[in-house]
Design an enzyme around this catalytic site. Structure first.
Site, PDB file in Angstrom:
ATOM      1  N   HIS A 251       0.823  -1.217   0.000  1.00 41.67           N
ATOM      2  CA  HIS A 251       0.000   0.000   0.000  1.00 41.67           C
ATOM      3  C   HIS A 251       0.861   1.272   0.000  1.00 41.67           C
ATOM      4  CE1 HIS A 251      -3.500  -2.416   1.127  1.00 41.67           C
ATOM      5  NE2 HIS A 251      -2.896  -2.835   2.221  1.00 41.67           N
TER       6      HIS A 251
HETATM    7  C1  BDR Z   1      -3.454   1.312   4.926  1.00 42.19           C
HETATM    8  O1  BDR Z   1      -3.783   1.002   6.265  1.00 42.19           O
HETATM    9  C2  BDR Z   1      -2.636   0.678   6.977  1.00 42.19           C
HETATM   10  O2  BDR Z   1      -2.842  -0.433   7.760  1.00 42.19           O
HETATM   11  C3  BDR Z   1      -1.531   0.513   5.974  1.00 42.19           C
HETATM   12  O3  BDR Z   1      -0.306   0.959   6.538  1.00 42.19           O
HETATM   13  C4  BDR Z   1      -1.939   1.393   4.839  1.00 42.19           C
HETATM   14  O4  BDR Z   1      -1.540   2.716   5.042  1.00 42.19           O
HETATM   15  C5  BDR Z   1      -4.052   0.286   4.012  1.00 42.19           C
HETATM   16  O5  BDR Z   1      -5.439   0.285   4.152  1.00 42.19           O
END
Ligand code: BDR
Ligand code: CA
Length: 321
Positions: A251
């Site tokens: 992500h």
């Molecule tokens: C996002 O949520 C967090 O848990 C991860 O770091 C990322 O930024 C993904 O949904």
């Protein structure tokens, strides 16, 4: 050279994003600010120090601790995904001699809050500083609410968050960063500075598998590589067991990847709003990604496709060098 500030609730994939940015000669990381999200902000600051401790940096970015809780809602965390310490449980690991395997880097913490750090830096670099939020948008929204005139001089915001045409990862409707502070997200989307977003629709296209990480890691055997292997382990197991995904979604590193290689991404313009009220839809990002039917002027550029293999190749060439 792009001058950036990273705002992070530093968990497992955030740490990868921080390493990626700091290893990239094309990025000048002025500051890293922390915010509650994956874990409480104090643990996020510890995680940032641990991550920095795995690198041999000659110069450190400014580090500043941010907001403890969302604008109006109670804090929700995702420790079940990132581990109770947010780094897959490695913060307590011991070396054979009994010392901490991943100690926190002893470096100064800014005496001013993340919100003030953000406005100070925008003031110092008007129309130049790019904000890269990869956690809930609490710090950024507070800076906008406190100092709107200053914050209008932000060059661009490149954020990880939101979901449009697939299921969310907290509820079927919402992605974590937006779900955790939807009021803050709505402030940011309504503010009027250019936004590029990396929603789940695109981040789910890039999975870092254990096999890939091991293969890349074999090229070098450094402390940083060991950190990559160890910190991602529990999160990969979680994804495998709970979602049947063989690895870790990249992500937050994708937000950094966009800054470095925008050509790897397909982007569409959209008018994006955030559902702040719905009992079932809290944190949903709502936007029409089919340009021919757009009814409002766009307020965001939404990444919808990425060349996953080119991205991973580029990420490893940068981080494992
Ligand atoms: C996002 O949520 C967090 O848990 C991860 O770091 C990322 O930024 C993904 O949904
Ligand atoms: Ca994050």
């Amino acid at each position: 050279m792009k001058r950036i500030l990273i705002d992070t609730d530093i968990g497992v994939d955030d740490a990868l994003a921080v390493l990626f940015a700091l290893k990239s000669p094309e990025l000048l990381v002025e500051a890293i600010t922390t915010v509650s999200g994956n874990v409480h902000v104090e643990q996020c600051t510890r995680n940032l120090r641990i991550t920095l401790g795995c690198m041999n940096l000659e110069e450190l970015p400014l580090i500043s601790q941010g907001e403890e809780a969302p604008l109006t809602m109670p804090l929700v965390t995702s420790a079940h995904v990132h581990g109770s310490d947010g780094l897959g449980g490695i913060s307590g690991d011991l070396a054979p001699d009994g010392t901490r395997l991943y100690p926190e880097l002893e470096c100064p913490l800014s005496p001013i809050s993340a919100v003030d750090t953000i406005t100070d830096l925008v003031n110092r670099y008007p129309d130049e500083l790019i904000l890269v939020p990869v956690g809930p948008l609490t710090n950024i929204a507070k800076a906008m609410l406190n100092s709107p005139a200053v914050m209008r001089r932000v060059r661009e915001i490149v954020l990880m968050g939101g979901v449009f045409e697939i299921y969310g990862n907290v509820t079927t409707q919402a992605e974590f960063n937006i779900y955790a502070d939807p009021q803050a997200a709505q402030v940011v989307f309504n503010f009027g500075v250019p936004i590029t977003m990396m929603p789940l629709d695109v981040t789910h296209q890039v999975v870092l598998t254990r096999e890939r990480l091991d293969a890349e890691a074999n090229r070098r055997n450094t402390r940083l590589i060991q950190f990559l292997r160890d910190s991602t382990q529990a999160c990969m197991v979680y994804h495998q067991e709970r979602e049947g995904v063989k690895g870790l979604y990249m992500h937050d590193p994708l937000a950094i990847g966009y800054l470095l290689q925008p050509d790897y991404f397909d982007v569409v313009d959209a008018y994006v709003q955030v559902e702040t009220l719905g009992d079932l839809t809290q944190g949903r990002t709502v936007g029409n990604l089919r340009a021919q039917r757009a009814s409002r002027a766009p307020n965001a550029r939404v990444c919808v496709e990425v060349d996953a293999e080119r991205f991973l190749r580029f990420f490893f060439d940068c981080v494992v060098s």
